[in-house]
Design a protein around this motif. Structure first.
Motif, PDB file in Angstrom:
ATOM      1  N   TYR A  29     -17.898  -8.959   7.591  1.00  9.59           N
ATOM      2  CA  TYR A  29     -16.638  -8.309   7.961  1.00  9.59           C
ATOM      3  C   TYR A  29     -15.483  -9.245   7.598  1.00  9.59           C
ATOM      4  O   TYR A  29     -15.443 -10.394   8.032  1.00  9.59           O
ATOM      5  N   ASP A  30     -14.569  -8.746   6.768  1.00  5.92           N
ATOM      6  CA  ASP A  30     -13.444  -9.578   6.342  1.00  5.92           C
ATOM      7  C   ASP A  30     -12.405  -9.693   7.462  1.00  5.92           C
ATOM      8  O   ASP A  30     -12.615  -9.199   8.577  1.00  5.92           O
ATOM      9  N   GLU A  31     -11.287 -10.332   7.169  1.00  5.59           N
ATOM     10  CA  GLU A  31     -10.272 -10.585   8.207  1.00  5.59           C
ATOM     11  C   GLU A  31      -9.691  -9.304   8.783  1.00  5.59           C
ATOM     12  O   GLU A  31      -9.227  -9.272   9.931  1.00  5.59           O
ATOM     13  N   ALA A  32      -9.712  -8.232   8.012  1.00  7.46           N
ATOM     14  CA  ALA A  32      -9.203  -6.951   8.501  1.00  7.46           C
ATOM     15  C   ALA A  32     -10.251  -6.199   9.326  1.00  7.46           C
ATOM     16  O   ALA A  32      -9.961  -5.147   9.900  1.00  7.46           O
ATOM     17  N   GLY A  33     -11.491  -6.743   9.362  1.00  8.03           N
ATOM     18  CA  GLY A  33     -12.568  -6.064  10.095  1.00  8.03           C
ATOM     19  C   GLY A  33     -13.292  -5.026   9.269  1.00  8.03           C
ATOM     20  O   GLY A  33     -13.945  -4.130   9.810  1.00  8.03           O
ATOM     21  N   ILE A  34     -13.204  -5.143   7.945  1.00  9.15           N
ATOM     22  CA  ILE A  34     -13.872  -4.186   7.053  1.00  9.15           C
ATOM     23  C   ILE A  34     -15.114  -4.839   6.457  1.00  9.15           C
ATOM     24  O   ILE A  34     -15.063  -5.990   5.993  1.00  9.15           O
ATOM     25  N   LEU A  35     -16.233  -4.125   6.487  1.00  6.58           N
ATOM     26  CA  LEU A  35     -17.492  -4.631   5.939  1.00  6.58           C
ATOM     27  C   LEU A  35     -17.415  -4.632   4.415  1.00  6.58           C
ATOM     28  O   LEU A  35     -17.232  -3.583   3.794  1.00  6.58           O
ATOM     29  N   VAL A  36     -17.540  -5.827   3.810  1.00  2.72           N
ATOM     30  CA  VAL A  36     -17.444  -5.952   2.358  1.00  2.72           C
ATOM     31  C   VAL A  36     -18.661  -6.706   1.818  1.00  2.72           C
ATOM     32  O   VAL A  36     -19.320  -7.458   2.540  1.00  2.72           O
ATOM     33  N   HIS A  37     -18.948  -6.484   0.548  1.00  2.00           N
ATOM     34  CA  HIS A  37     -20.031  -7.197  -0.138  1.00  2.00           C
ATOM     35  C   HIS A  37     -19.405  -8.380  -0.874  1.00  2.00           C
ATOM     36  O   HIS A  37     -18.580  -8.187  -1.775  1.00  2.00           O
ATOM     37  N   LYS A  38     -19.805  -9.588  -0.515  1.00  7.67           N
ATOM     38  CA  LYS A  38     -19.168 -10.779  -1.075  1.00  7.67           C
ATOM     39  C   LYS A  38     -19.316 -10.848  -2.591  1.00  7.67           C
ATOM     40  O   LYS A  38     -18.404 -11.270  -3.303  1.00  7.67           O
ATOM     41  N   TYR A  39     -20.493 -10.446  -3.088  1.00  6.89           N
ATOM     42  CA  TYR A  39     -20.784 -10.606  -4.516  1.00  6.89           C
ATOM     43  C   TYR A  39     -20.776  -9.262  -5.246  1.00  6.89           C
ATOM     44  O   TYR A  39     -21.625  -8.994  -6.088  1.00  6.89           O
ATOM     45  N   THR A  94      -7.338  -6.755   0.553  1.00  7.75           N
ATOM     46  CA  THR A  94      -7.201  -5.730   1.589  1.00  7.75           C
ATOM     47  C   THR A  94      -5.876  -5.007   1.372  1.00  7.75           C
ATOM     48  O   THR A  94      -4.843  -5.644   1.163  1.00  7.75           O
ATOM     49  N   VAL A  95      -5.937  -3.688   1.399  1.00 12.09           N
ATOM     50  CA  VAL A  95      -4.777  -2.852   1.117  1.00 12.09           C
ATOM     51  C   VAL A  95      -4.349  -2.155   2.407  1.00 12.09           C
ATOM     52  O   VAL A  95      -5.195  -1.616   3.136  1.00 12.09           O
ATOM     53  N   ASN A  96      -3.054  -2.133   2.656  1.00 11.48           N
ATOM     54  CA  ASN A  96      -2.543  -1.601   3.926  1.00 11.48           C
ATOM     55  C   ASN A  96      -2.361  -0.085   3.871  1.00 11.48           C
ATOM     56  O   ASN A  96      -1.282   0.456   4.132  1.00 11.48           O
ATOM     57  N   LYS A  97      -3.431   0.607   3.523  1.00  8.09           N
ATOM     58  CA  LYS A  97      -3.465   2.074   3.587  1.00  8.09           C
ATOM     59  C   LYS A  97      -4.925   2.500   3.676  1.00  8.09           C
ATOM     60  O   LYS A  97      -5.828   1.738   3.301  1.00  8.09           O
ATOM     61  N   PRO A  98      -5.226   3.719   4.152  1.00 12.92           N
ATOM     62  CA  PRO A  98      -6.615   4.110   4.400  1.00 12.92           C
ATOM     63  C   PRO A  98      -7.460   4.266   3.138  1.00 12.92           C
ATOM     64  O   PRO A  98      -8.661   4.027   3.167  1.00 12.92           O
ATOM     65  N   VAL A  99      -6.848   4.694   2.022  1.00 16.67           N
ATOM     66  CA  VAL A  99      -7.606   4.950   0.795  1.00 16.67           C
ATOM     67  C   VAL A  99      -6.872   4.332  -0.394  1.00 16.67           C
ATOM     68  O   VAL A  99      -5.649   4.473  -0.522  1.00 16.67           O
ATOM     69  N   GLN A 137     -14.775   3.782   9.140  1.00 17.30           N
ATOM     70  CA  GLN A 137     -13.439   4.343   9.370  1.00 17.30           C
ATOM     71  C   GLN A 137     -12.481   3.211   9.727  1.00 17.30           C
ATOM     72  O   GLN A 137     -12.777   2.386  10.597  1.00 17.30           O
ATOM     73  N   HIS A 138     -11.342   3.148   9.044  1.00 18.02           N
ATOM     74  CA  HIS A 138     -10.394   2.060   9.281  1.00 18.02           C
ATOM     75  C   HIS A 138      -9.057   2.471   8.686  1.00 18.02           C
ATOM     76  O   HIS A 138      -9.025   3.171   7.670  1.00 18.02           O
ATOM     77  N   ASP A 139      -7.961   2.034   9.296  1.00 21.95           N
ATOM     78  CA  ASP A 139      -6.650   2.434   8.765  1.00 21.95           C
ATOM     79  C   ASP A 139      -6.225   1.585   7.563  1.00 21.95           C
ATOM     80  O   ASP A 139      -5.228   1.872   6.908  1.00 21.95           O
ATOM     81  N   LYS A 140      -6.989   0.517   7.276  1.00 19.80           N
ATOM     82  CA  LYS A 140      -6.800  -0.254   6.048  1.00 19.80           C
ATOM     83  C   LYS A 140      -8.050  -0.095   5.184  1.00 19.80           C
ATOM     84  O   LYS A 140      -9.050   0.469   5.617  1.00 19.80           O
ATOM     85  N   THR A 141      -7.982  -0.629   3.954  1.00 25.22           N
ATOM     86  CA  THR A 141      -9.159  -0.560   3.095  1.00 25.22           C
ATOM     87  C   THR A 141      -9.270  -1.854   2.299  1.00 25.22           C
ATOM     88  O   THR A 141      -8.261  -2.534   2.058  1.00 25.22           O
ATOM     89  N   SER A 142     -10.488  -2.219   1.932  1.00 22.71           N
ATOM     90  CA  SER A 142     -10.728  -3.441   1.162  1.00 22.71           C
ATOM     91  C   SER A 142     -11.408  -3.109  -0.157  1.00 22.71           C
ATOM     92  O   SER A 142     -12.307  -2.259  -0.207  1.00 22.71           O
ATOM     93  N   VAL A 143     -10.958  -3.780  -1.214  1.00 22.33           N
ATOM     94  CA  VAL A 143     -11.487  -3.539  -2.560  1.00 22.33           C
ATOM     95  C   VAL A 143     -11.865  -4.877  -3.195  1.00 22.33           C
ATOM     96  O   VAL A 143     -11.450  -5.947  -2.726  1.00 22.33           O
ATOM     97  N   VAL A 144     -12.652  -4.806  -4.265  1.00 19.76           N
ATOM     98  CA  VAL A 144     -12.963  -6.004  -5.036  1.00 19.76           C
ATOM     99  C   VAL A 144     -12.796  -5.710  -6.522  1.00 19.76           C
ATOM    100  O   VAL A 144     -13.237  -4.667  -7.011  1.00 19.76           O
ATOM    101  N   TYR A 145     -12.112  -6.607  -7.205  1.00 24.08           N
ATOM    102  CA  TYR A 145     -11.964  -6.559  -8.664  1.00 24.08           C
ATOM    103  C   TYR A 145     -13.016  -7.496  -9.266  1.00 24.08           C
ATOM    104  O   TYR A 145     -13.242  -8.594  -8.733  1.00 24.08           O
ATOM    105  N   GLU A 146     -13.616  -7.090 -10.390  1.00 20.62           N
ATOM    106  CA  GLU A 146     -14.628  -7.926 -11.037  1.00 20.62           C
ATOM    107  C   GLU A 146     -14.141  -8.405 -12.404  1.00 20.62           C
ATOM    108  O   GLU A 146     -13.799  -7.595 -13.266  1.00 20.62           O
ATOM    109  N   PHE A 147     -14.119  -9.730 -12.562  1.00 22.03           N
ATOM    110  CA  PHE A 147     -13.713 -10.358 -13.817  1.00 22.03           C
ATOM    111  C   PHE A 147     -14.912 -11.093 -14.408  1.00 22.03           C
ATOM    112  O   PHE A 147     -15.335 -12.118 -13.844  1.00 22.03           O
TER     113      PHE A 147
END
Length: 378
Positions: free
Chosen positions: A44-54, A255-260, A288-298
């Motif tokens: 769970y990241d700082e916003a409380g959203i479950l993310v995959h580190k890799y 982490t983006v300050n919107k639901p989607v 369910q969360h009012d924020k959302t988390s994404v990952v960019y891959e380089f």
């Protein structure tokens, strides 16, 4: 005295540790990282959203055995992954299907018509040897350049004409409207995440875990009888035949300050961007969360080893290591890095379950031989 030193706490090593521990064997499980779960590790990241580190890990399999085995350690959430590609300023389904063609070209073709559409554009290539050959022979030059050429160059830092056919052969071309990325029988996500699944898998009194540890540092300190090795095979043999190359990835979490953030779980960017794709984790987890988390891959040349580079030259180097591995007593090699092959998660689990059965058979055969000798003496 441990019966097995298991090197690597990802899927390959953890499955072996769990299976062997259940038979009464004493296991020491060692990993360089500060967590179990390997590349599937989530948190769970700082916003409380479950993310995959890799990066995103979506579980899918046609193997009932693999599904039922993992079901001992987790409940599941049904999830069918969908991917869009950002092409010509619009989002279209990937893999290429009927909707992709109709949207891209403003057409209204039927399945039969789209099949003919692709046939007319496909190039005759015999034999099919490279990744470029695979795509050109199925969809032709224009779609190859829109969807595959630049994406593959970014991912591998090589032209598709230099890569083995297996790279693009994994991606289907469909003439129906099925826009699921996978078509496997079981398409699910661990209900409480992968890390929770691993914690349950490894919660056995016969398993001791050491994290933040290079196994080579403890080889002469802790006694054991056998090794299960899931790390890079060339590293085990001190790179005696040279280094096997991998592609790595740099992950940029945000982490983006919107639901989607985007219209589906993953959006691929085949063309001008430096990243290959963006994944939004809430689609995968159902959270369910009012924020959302994404990952960019380089994609990167240096970093953790993720993708073995499939060329004839690398395959030849691996064959030398494979022969060494096969003739090294009391050491068993399993997993992506130890066998220098890109596997899906279910294939890694299946490989380790098969290795476990092989070890069990070896033990049984050895016990039978001992009993037979004792009977002869008697």
């Amino acid at each position: 005295m441990f019966d097995y030193l298991v090197v690597g706490a990802g899927l390959a090593g953890s499955v072996m540790a769990e299976r062997l521990a259940k038979t009464g064997k004493k296991i020491l499980l060692v990993d360089q990282r500060n967590h179990v779960g390997g590349n599937t590790y989530d948190y769970y990241d700082e916003a409380g959203i479950l993310v995959h580190k890799y990066g995103p890990h979506i579980f899918h399999t046609n193997s009932r055995e693999v599904f039922e085995y993992l079901s001992q350690f987790t409940e599941w959430r049904v999830y069918e992954h969908k991917v869009l590609g950002s092409v010509d300023g619009q989002f279209v389904p990937i893999p290429i299907n009927l909707n992709t063609i109709n949207t891209l070209y403003g057409l209204n073709l039927s399945s039969d018509q789209v099949e003919q559409f692709l046939k007319e554009r496909a190039e005759t290539i015999v034999p099919v040897r490279t990744s470029a050959d695979v795509v050109l022979s199925r969809v032709g030059k224009e779609l190859y350049e829109k969807f595959f050429k630049n994406y593959t160059k970014k991912q591998w830092d090589m032209d598709p004409s230099e890569l083995d056919a297996s790279v693009t052969a994994r991606v289907p071309i469909r003439t129906n409207k099925d826009d699921r990325y996978f078509t496997d029988t079981y398409q699910v996500m661990p209900l409480h995440g992968y890390t929770a699944m691993f914690n349950k898998m490894l919660a056995h009194e016969n398993i001791k875990i050491m994290l933040n540890t290079d196994y080579k540092e403890i080889l002469d300190m802790i006694p054991f009888r056998n090794i299960i090795y899931t790390g890079p095979v060339d590293s085990y043999f001190d790179y005696c035949y040279g280094k096997l190359p991998y592609r790595s990835i740099e992950f940029k979490h945000e982490t983006v300050n919107k639901p989607v953030f985007q219209p589906t779980g993953t959006v691929n960017y085949p063309n001008e961007q430096a990243f290959t794709r963006i994944t939004e984790f809430k689609y995968l987890t159902g959270q369910q969360h009012d924020k959302t988390s994404v990952v960019y891959e380089f994609p990167r040349a240096e970093g953790d080893p993720y993708y073995p580079i499939p060329t004839a030259e690398n395959a030849e180097i691996y064959r030398k290591y494979q022969l060494l591995a096969a003739t090294t007593p009391n050491v068993y090699f399993t997993g992506r890095l130890a066998t220098y092959k890109y596997y899906n998660m279910d294939q890694v689990v299946a490989q380790s379950l098969t290795l476990f059965k092989k070890i069990q058979q070896q033990v049984l055969n050895a016990e039978t031989q001992v009993n037979e000798k004792q009977n002869i003496r008697a």
